[in-house]
Design an enzyme around this catalytic site. Structure first.
Site, PDB file in Angstrom:
ATOM      1  CE1 TYR A 128     110.396  80.977 -24.295  1.00 31.99           C
ATOM      2  CE2 TYR A 128     110.481  78.797 -23.294  1.00 31.99           C
ATOM      3  CZ  TYR A 128     111.123  79.925 -23.748  1.00 31.99           C
ATOM      4  OH  TYR A 128     112.500  80.018 -23.667  1.00 31.99           O
ATOM      5  CG  ASP A 223     106.476  73.206 -28.071  1.00 30.22           C
ATOM      6  OD1 ASP A 223     106.965  72.196 -27.532  1.00 30.22           O
ATOM      7  OD2 ASP A 223     106.908  74.362 -27.879  1.00 30.22           O
ATOM      8  CE  LYS A 251     110.420  72.498 -20.251  1.00 29.49           C
ATOM      9  NZ  LYS A 251     109.544  73.492 -20.820  1.00 29.49           N
TER      10      LYS A 251
HETATM   11  C1  LIG Z   1     110.268  74.403 -21.990  1.00 35.44           C
HETATM   12  C2  LIG Z   1     109.607  74.544 -23.281  1.00 35.44           C
HETATM   13  C3  LIG Z   1     110.332  74.800 -24.453  1.00 35.44           C
HETATM   14  C4  LIG Z   1     111.798  75.102 -24.456  1.00 35.44           C
HETATM   15  O1  LIG Z   1     112.566  74.035 -24.037  1.00 35.44           O
HETATM   16  P1  LIG Z   1     114.085  74.318 -23.533  1.00 35.44           P
HETATM   17  O2  LIG Z   1     114.607  72.954 -23.261  1.00 35.44           O
HETATM   18  O3  LIG Z   1     113.959  75.194 -22.333  1.00 35.44           O
HETATM   19  O4  LIG Z   1     114.791  74.989 -24.647  1.00 35.44           O
HETATM   20  C5  LIG Z   1     109.654  74.811 -25.650  1.00 35.44           C
HETATM   21  N1  LIG Z   1     108.330  74.596 -25.705  1.00 35.44           N
HETATM   22  C6  LIG Z   1     107.600  74.359 -24.598  1.00 35.44           C
HETATM   23  C7  LIG Z   1     106.135  74.095 -24.730  1.00 35.44           C
HETATM   24  C8  LIG Z   1     108.212  74.338 -23.349  1.00 35.44           C
HETATM   25  O5  LIG Z   1     107.464  74.137 -22.263  1.00 35.44           O
END
Ligand SMILES: *Cc1c(COP(=O)(O)O)cnc(C)c1O
Length: 417
Positions: A128, A223, A251
């Site tokens: 994701y 990511d 995060k």
């Molecule tokens: C949470 C997450 C996102 C999205 O971040 P948001 O702040 O919710 O838009 C993208 N990539 C990864 C790997 C994530 O865990």
């Protein structure tokens, strides 16, 4: 609010019942509207590596708020946090702050496309990367939970440029490059997959992605929105010794406030406006409150032994869960890396999304309910990672494992009858 929530992962559709409504959090625990207290492994889905309301972060936010919350002009805190990130993450030479992980990944992909003059993107099924149009192809997290392979509202031509391949499978990536040798702009990957449960990269996998990107002139994007500053201070790339061209963060770097960032090779980042032609902007980017919370969080993470402690806590949790499941006769596979953990209800191995989908989600739902009844709140889906914080002490883990033993017994009992 659609479904009563402001992000679909918060709903209890996959586990049944209605979500608890939170009034406050302190350390490893949250309290709901009925005054019940829970040991929390949701941790806001990753940001809260120090637990809820750590004193140093609360003070940093409070002091900053008293001096104004947003200016639309540069502040010193942006430079401070940028410098901390550049010093921590080896591959990041320049960085741009945004407001969410979603923005970080979509901006990094725009930059990769601009730099290569190509449009195709390789992503991996079950990973994701936020909810931007081109990345909602067989995405993980909420999209997995609800079995939505993509979503209405995304024009087919946008998705046509996204190749979704199985995780942990270099042959598939090699095939994609051989089929489109001059069309692939980038690979975007979660170096540790955390949005289909928690799945580790197999030895050589990330190195193999690096080599293929080099061979075909494509850009490698890690990511690390979830893994950055969580599995190690330098992120997953420090654990596995692979240097991506671009890295997405979010995060933990916002310490519980809205924040994201992307960064990497200086020659690429110099292409971002206003230094270069690739446009990307944000009214609240580099927001003073988020910068203050991020600086305070990263400062706390610089204390010696923090990551060892997190790793030990998660290891203790996972080995205890496995033992309790074995005693009860419930087949599970527990994974963990640093403070990320997961308990898959399956007798088999899990190396990709297809394996994860074979899990017994009914048993997971039952387990979730028994844990909640006993005062432990887990993410309400088999396909999410559990997060341990520095506030999870021995007592928390012991109480969690006592609850888990009962929950596994109840599931085994149900299976026998
Ligand atoms: C949470 C997450 C996102 C999205 O971040 P948001 O702040 O919710 O838009 C993208 N990539 C990864 C790997 C994530 O865990």
């Amino acid at each position: 609010m659609p479904g009563g929530v402001n992000s679909p992962v918060r709903a209890y559709r996959a586990v049944g019942g209605t979500p608890i409504v939170i009034t406050q959090g302190r350390g490893a625990r949250v309290t709901d509207l009925d005054g019940r207290e829970y040991i929390d492994y949701v941790a806001s889905y990753g940001p809260l590596i120090l637990g809820h309301a750590p004193q140093s972060v609360v003070e940093a936010i409070t002091n900053t708020a008293c001096r104004g919350t947003s200016f639309g002009m540069p502040t010193e805190a942006e430079t401070t946090l940028a410098r901390m990130i550049i010093e921590a993450v080896r591959s990041i030479e320049m960085v741009r702050f945004v407001t969410s992980g979603t923005e970080a990944t979509m901006s990094a992909i725009r930059l990769a496309r601009a730099a290569t003059g190509r449009s195709k993107v390789i992503k991996f099924t079950g990973c994701y990367h936020g909810h931007s149009d081109g990345l909602l192809v067989e995405a993980g997290s909420g999209a997995t939970t609800f079995g939505i392979p993509s979503t209405p509202g995304v024009p087919p031509p946008v998705v046509r440029e996204t190749l979704s391949l199985p995780y942990n499978d270099l042959t598939a990536v090699r095939w994609a490059f051989e089929t489109h040798p001059t069309e692939i702009a980038c690979i975007i990957v979660e170096p540790i997959a955390g949005n289909m449960g928690c799945i580790l990269p197999e030895p050589g996998y990330l190195q193999g992605l690096r080599a293929l990107c080099d061979q075909y002139g494509a850009i490698l994007i890690f990511d690390e929105v979830m893994t950055g500053f969580r599995v190690a201070y330098g992120g997953a790339q420090a654990l596995y010794h692979v240097r991506p061209d671009l890295t997405c963060l979010g995060k933990v770097i916002g310490g519980g406030l809205p924040c994201g960032a992307y960064g990497g090779r200086a020659d690429l980042m110099r292409m971002v406006a206003p230094q270069g032609p690739v446009y990307q902007a944000g009214t609240l980017s580099g927001n003073p409150l988020a910068m203050a919370a991020g600086i305070a969080t990263l400062t706390a993470l610089q204390q010696p032994g923090v990551y060892d402690q997190l790793e030990q806590t998660a290891a203790q949790l996972v080995s205890g869960l496995e033992q309790a499941a074995r005693t009860a006769g419930v087949p599970v596979l527990c994974t963990h890396v640093g403070s990320m953990a997961c308990c898959f209800f399956t007798p088999g191995s899990v190396r990709n999304y297809e394996d994860a989908l074979r899990c017994d989600t009914k048993s997971f739902a039952a387990f979730f309910g028994h844990m909640l009844d006993q005062g432990v709140v887990l993410p309400p889906s088999q396909f999410e990672t559990w997060f341990v914080s520095t506030a999870h002490d021995r007592d928390c883990i012991r109480a969690t494992l006592d609850a888990a033993a009962q929950a596994f017994d109840a599931i085994a009992h149900l299976a026998r009858n």
